[in-house]
Design an enzyme around this catalytic site. Sequence first.
Site, PDB file in Angstrom:
ATOM      1  N   TYR A 142     -10.139 -42.601 -26.280  1.00 10.88           N
ATOM      2  CA  TYR A 142      -9.794 -44.023 -26.442  1.00 10.88           C
ATOM      3  C   TYR A 142      -9.978 -44.487 -27.891  1.00 10.88           C
ATOM      4  O   TYR A 142      -9.308 -45.411 -28.329  1.00 10.88           O
ATOM      5  CB  TYR A 142     -10.710 -44.887 -25.559  1.00 10.88           C
ATOM      6  CG  TYR A 142     -10.206 -45.139 -24.160  1.00 10.88           C
ATOM      7  CD1 TYR A 142      -9.804 -44.095 -23.336  1.00 10.88           C
ATOM      8  CD2 TYR A 142     -10.155 -46.437 -23.655  1.00 10.88           C
ATOM      9  CE1 TYR A 142      -9.378 -44.339 -22.037  1.00 10.88           C
ATOM     10  CE2 TYR A 142      -9.723 -46.684 -22.361  1.00 10.88           C
ATOM     11  CZ  TYR A 142      -9.337 -45.635 -21.560  1.00 10.88           C
ATOM     12  OH  TYR A 142      -8.920 -45.889 -20.278  1.00 10.88           O
ATOM     13  N   LYS A 188     -13.625 -30.999 -18.712  1.00 10.56           N
ATOM     14  CA  LYS A 188     -12.524 -30.028 -18.637  1.00 10.56           C
ATOM     15  C   LYS A 188     -12.868 -28.888 -19.597  1.00 10.56           C
ATOM     16  O   LYS A 188     -12.117 -28.560 -20.520  1.00 10.56           O
ATOM     17  CB  LYS A 188     -11.194 -30.726 -18.992  1.00 10.56           C
ATOM     18  CG  LYS A 188      -9.949 -29.912 -18.727  1.00 10.56           C
ATOM     19  CD  LYS A 188      -9.622 -29.728 -17.257  1.00 10.56           C
ATOM     20  CE  LYS A 188      -8.439 -28.790 -17.100  1.00 10.56           C
ATOM     21  NZ  LYS A 188      -8.179 -28.384 -15.715  1.00 10.56           N
ATOM     22  N   ASP A 220     -10.147 -32.003 -12.651  1.00  6.87           N
ATOM     23  CA  ASP A 220      -9.106 -31.888 -11.617  1.00  6.87           C
ATOM     24  C   ASP A 220      -9.746 -31.628 -10.252  1.00  6.87           C
ATOM     25  O   ASP A 220      -9.389 -32.250  -9.246  1.00  6.87           O
ATOM     26  CB  ASP A 220      -8.066 -30.808 -11.982  1.00  6.87           C
ATOM     27  CG  ASP A 220      -8.686 -29.494 -12.432  1.00  6.87           C
ATOM     28  OD1 ASP A 220      -9.915 -29.446 -12.674  1.00  6.87           O
ATOM     29  OD2 ASP A 220      -7.941 -28.501 -12.550  1.00  6.87           O
ATOM     30  N   ASP A 244     -12.360 -43.428 -16.463  1.00  8.24           N
ATOM     31  CA  ASP A 244     -11.378 -44.469 -16.142  1.00  8.24           C
ATOM     32  C   ASP A 244     -10.604 -44.064 -14.895  1.00  8.24           C
ATOM     33  O   ASP A 244     -10.462 -44.845 -13.949  1.00  8.24           O
ATOM     34  CB  ASP A 244     -10.433 -44.650 -17.338  1.00  8.24           C
ATOM     35  CG  ASP A 244      -9.387 -45.720 -17.073  1.00  8.24           C
ATOM     36  OD1 ASP A 244      -9.753 -46.786 -16.562  1.00  8.24           O
ATOM     37  OD2 ASP A 244      -8.196 -45.473 -17.364  1.00  8.24           O
ATOM     38  N   ASP A 248     -11.189 -45.406 -10.665  1.00  8.74           N
ATOM     39  CA  ASP A 248     -10.140 -46.029  -9.840  1.00  8.74           C
ATOM     40  C   ASP A 248      -9.995 -45.284  -8.517  1.00  8.74           C
ATOM     41  O   ASP A 248      -9.883 -45.893  -7.453  1.00  8.74           O
ATOM     42  CB  ASP A 248      -8.782 -46.014 -10.568  1.00  8.74           C
ATOM     43  CG  ASP A 248      -8.500 -47.319 -11.300  1.00  8.74           C
ATOM     44  OD1 ASP A 248      -9.447 -47.893 -11.866  1.00  8.74           O
ATOM     45  OD2 ASP A 248      -7.328 -47.764 -11.317  1.00  8.74           O
TER      46      ASP A 248
END
Length: 355
Positions: A142, A188, A220, A244, A248
């Site tokens: 970000y 990751k 993942d 983020d 959600d």
Amino acid sequence: MKSYKIGLIKGDGIGPEIVDEAIKVLDAISVSQGFNLKYEEMLLGGAAIDEAGVPLPEETIQGVKKCDAVLFGAIGGPKWDGLERHLRPESGLLGLRKVMGTFANLRPAIVYDELINASSLKPEVVKGVDIMVVRELTGGIYFGEPREICSDRAFNTMVYTKEEVRRIAIVAFDIAMKRDKRICSVDKANVLEVSQFWRETVEEVSKDYPEVDLSHMYVDNAAMQLIREPKQFDVILTGNIFGDILSDAASMLSGSIGLLPSASIGNKVGLFEPIHGSAPDIAGQGIANPLATISSASMMLRYALGEIESADKIDGAIKKALREGYRTGDIGDYDAKEICTCSEIGDIVANYSSK
Ligand code: IPM
Ligand code: MN
């Protein structure tokens, strides 16, 4: 009488409606518990662009520093979507997080028993879910430099310094010590150097917390496991963009993104906001669900002001309202006795909180 100064950023879309309900509840609880809240409104996002020409005005940057905590609704909407990136409402929020130094974003995903049927997953999969996502908020892709759009390519940079990973890991371990003492750090590391570094650094921090059981998971797989068997998680520790996305996904375990709060902490002043957006499609209709913002106000009392009893009372009032079948439209299909407006559910929670 104790007195606190609260910065209020209502924002755009449904922001003003939901923040007004949180104020209603805060006013009720402060009267019944005997402390005083002084509010100061500040501009951010689209409302700030319209009024001051920029998404994060200097008065807001200076204003938040003088508060004990900041309660925030939501920002953004189609009206401002065409603007250049640095002038968009979202840039205002990212800039505010950065200047406030709120590097730790706590996003609880809890499933209320009363709403077990509202989740898109089977009741037995979600019953009892209680996850705390600890998302790094002021670093990673970000904010990484360089970032640019060129004529034939574009790039962003994912970067974490040792100190950035250490301090968010410490927040997660401290939280885990007060919960079930389990952390799953999500990265990751099979592909990204920055994730390998993240993993090694989290391992180092874990040496100071021998009681906490630390595991690692690729992002993942974590996305899949959240849907497959969410109860395996206690604290999820992760970076900015993975957090983020995963928060959600985790929010839907509870049935509606309109239920979940967040706390952004790490520096002197914390920022408390629902995890959902400004929902421009339903703004101004009085049908938004204010419970995520009311819960965020409760997190503010708990984490920023130390008014634990008041926070417990608000959390209890939300549960009671749900148990008795009061619902806004987003969760109206599930065991509802009465479909309420935004303001009606605010009245009910305010009333139960102060009893
Ligand atoms: C959130 C939002 C923000 C983010 C946007 C609005 C910048 O999605 O708080 O999760 O990506 O952090
Ligand atoms: Mn988000």
